[in-house]
Enzyme design. Sequence first.
Site, mmCIF file in Angstrom:
data_model
loop_
_atom_site.group_PDB
_atom_site.id
_atom_site.type_symbol
_atom_site.label_atom_id
_atom_site.label_comp_id
_atom_site.label_asym_id
_atom_site.label_seq_id
_atom_site.Cartn_x
_atom_site.Cartn_y
_atom_site.Cartn_z
ATOM 1 N N ASP A 145 97.439 -6.888 -11.238
ATOM 2 C CA ASP A 145 95.976 -6.929 -11.338
ATOM 3 C C ASP A 145 95.465 -8.125 -12.106
ATOM 4 O OD1 ASP A 145 96.943 -6.054 -13.935
ATOM 5 O OD2 ASP A 145 94.857 -5.565 -14.378
ATOM 6 N N ASP B 101 107.129 -12.509 -17.418
ATOM 7 C CA ASP B 101 106.398 -13.700 -17.843
ATOM 8 C C ASP B 101 107.075 -14.241 -19.106
ATOM 9 O OD1 ASP B 101 104.330 -15.569 -18.058
ATOM 10 O OD2 ASP B 101 102.989 -14.185 -19.070
HETATM 11 P P1 IMP Z 1 105.758 -10.410 -20.465
HETATM 12 O O1 IMP Z 1 105.948 -9.354 -21.505
HETATM 13 O O2 IMP Z 1 105.060 -11.614 -21.027
HETATM 14 O O3 IMP Z 1 107.000 -10.774 -19.712
HETATM 15 O O4 IMP Z 1 104.686 -9.862 -19.456
HETATM 16 C C1 IMP Z 1 104.981 -8.977 -18.483
HETATM 17 C C2 IMP Z 1 103.697 -8.286 -18.056
HETATM 18 O O5 IMP Z 1 102.565 -9.159 -18.079
HETATM 19 C C3 IMP Z 1 103.807 -7.813 -16.625
HETATM 20 O O6 IMP Z 1 104.294 -6.516 -16.587
HETATM 21 C C4 IMP Z 1 102.363 -7.904 -16.157
HETATM 22 O O7 IMP Z 1 101.697 -6.698 -16.471
HETATM 23 C C5 IMP Z 1 101.749 -8.982 -16.941
HETATM 24 N N1 IMP Z 1 101.667 -10.259 -16.213
HETATM 25 C C6 IMP Z 1 102.344 -11.388 -16.482
HETATM 26 N N2 IMP Z 1 102.036 -12.356 -15.624
HETATM 27 C C7 IMP Z 1 101.149 -11.826 -14.760
HETATM 28 C C8 IMP Z 1 100.468 -12.356 -13.613
HETATM 29 O O8 IMP Z 1 100.597 -13.530 -13.211
HETATM 30 N N3 IMP Z 1 99.643 -11.511 -12.977
HETATM 31 C C9 IMP Z 1 99.460 -10.216 -13.360
HETATM 32 N N4 IMP Z 1 100.067 -9.686 -14.420
HETATM 33 C C10 IMP Z 1 100.914 -10.488 -15.118
HETATM 34 MG MG MG Z 2 97.558 -6.546 -16.218
#
Ligand code: IMP
Ligand code: MG
Length: 174
Positions: free
Chosen positions: A157, A101
């Site tokens: 989730d 994300d």
């Molecule tokens: P980042 O550190 O912002 O890249 O987030 C990564 C983590 O956020 C992933 O491992 C997920 O656990 C969670 N995440 C991000 N987007 C989603 C989504 O659309 N659905 C579920 N979990 C998400």
């Molecule tokens: Mg989660």
Amino acid sequence: MDESHEILFDEQTIANKVEELASRISADYAGKEPVLVCILKGAMIFTADLMRGLTIPSVIDFVRAASYGGSTTSSKSITIEQDLQIDIRDRHVLLVDTIIDTGRTMDQLLRKFGARGPASIKAVALLDKKSRRVVDVAVAYRGFEIPDVFVVGYGMDCAEKFRNLPYIAALKTD
Ligand code: IMP
Ligand code: MG
């Protein structure tokens, strides 16, 4: 699931993509035995499927990360809540997550584990919400790029629900 969810990727579509990623990794790591690091909890299903798709030997380990601090998204940090058991020094490491994300989780884990002296370390992600990226992280193996929607299923989730869904669906928030 009800009418407030929309299926983005069905079981077969996911299986085909996982197979494609596994084939590429098997070719790129031929003669090696990579360490697949499953980022808990969301990546457990993807990692299991990916590992079964590999035609080369591999080992698996797990990490649990949590974000803390910072009222703004740009000041958030990642802490390791459950660390690896394997010593990754001189090993070829593949960090596996189902979705990227902001990129913060993957970026910080790449740095933390990269500091332990692996032979190589690369990121694998089935889904990439590229428009949400805050940290420019290199994803060596990427499945699908998706728009900025919240998705569930295939390990992912919403408040611990829906991880068991065999498909990936967008949650509608209206
Ligand atoms: P980042 O550190 O912002 O890249 O987030 C990564 C983590 O956020 C992933 O491992 C997920 O656990 C969670 N995440 C991000 N987007 C989603 C989504 O659309 N659905 C579920 N979990 C998400
Ligand atoms: Mg989660």
